[in-house]
Design an enzyme around this catalytic site. Structure first.
Site, PDB file in Angstrom:
ATOM      1  N   ILE A 115       0.902  -1.286  -0.058  1.00 12.37           N
ATOM      2  CA  ILE A 115       0.017   0.172   0.150  1.00 12.37           C
ATOM      3  C   ILE A 115       0.898   1.560   0.132  1.00 12.37           C
ATOM      4  CG2 ILE A 115      -1.615   1.174   1.310  1.00 12.37           C
ATOM      5  CD1 ILE A 115      -2.540  -1.423   2.473  1.00 12.37           C
ATOM      6  N   CYS A 116       0.437   2.093  -0.702  1.00 12.94           N
ATOM      7  CA  CYS A 116       1.224   3.312  -1.002  1.00 12.94           C
ATOM      8  C   CYS A 116       0.138   4.411  -0.123  1.00 12.94           C
ATOM      9  CB  CYS A 116       1.353   4.020  -2.199  1.00 12.94           C
ATOM     10  SG  CYS A 116       2.041   5.459  -2.322  1.00 12.94           S
TER      11      CYS A 116
END
Length: 179
Positions: A115-116
């Site tokens: 996840i960013c």
């Protein structure tokens, strides 16, 4: 030298010593466990719509399973997405490692489940908690940050062709259901 003298007279692990040493040691295992138990109680007694999280079946407080329901009016509406959360020994002073276990097509998530999201990296603060993280991820489903994509194709498609984007989301989810 007054700083060093004060630090030496404080009992190791005391609140005073922790303040003086700038939290270098971080919390002990007991305080991490207490924080996680408090967060679990909050999730159970005041659940937020569409998100849930619990320690794994093995009872390990440092490893949780979570779900997020796709928000209405997004390509993820009607989908339930599974995640894993692993807490570091210095939680809440460092963020948990959060991964999507359900493969997902999204600009800010890659096919490995990474996840960013800034609050899981450099914008983390101890004021955040599990519910904050899950609600932020749920919000990100409908409002991706295309300025910082992990999946460039998904970011481009989100902007240029929402219908095709939704087809890819649903196709990806169908592939998972068929497995």
């Amino acid at each position: 030298m007054q700083f060093a003298d004060q630090n030496q007279t404080s009992a190791p692990g005391s609140t005073e010593a922790t303040k003086l040493n700038g939290n270098r040691k971080g919390p002990d295992a007991q305080s991490v466990a207490k924080r996680l138990q408090t967060e679990l109680m909050q999730l159970m007694t005041s659940p937020a719509p569409g998100v849930s999280a619990f320690p794994g079946a093995d009872g390990n407080l440092m490893s949780w399973a979570a779900t997020i329901e796709g928000p209405d009016d997004t390509p993820y509406a009607g989908l339930t997405l599974k995640l894993s959360l692993s807490f570091p020994s210095n939680y809440p002073y460092a963020p948990p490692t959060v991964l999507f276990k359900t493969p997902i097509y999204h600009p800010n998530f890659d096919f490995s489940g990474r996840i960013c999201l800034d609050i899981l990296k450099d914008k983390w603060t101890a004021a955040y908690n599990i519910q904050t993280v899950l609600l932020s991820l749920q919000s990100l489903l409908g409002e991706p940050n295309n300025a910082s994509p992990l999946n460039g194709e998904a970011a481009e498609l989100w902007d240029k062709d929402p219908t095709e984007f939704k087809k890819k989301v649903l196709a990806r989810h169908r592939d998972i259901d068929d497995e």
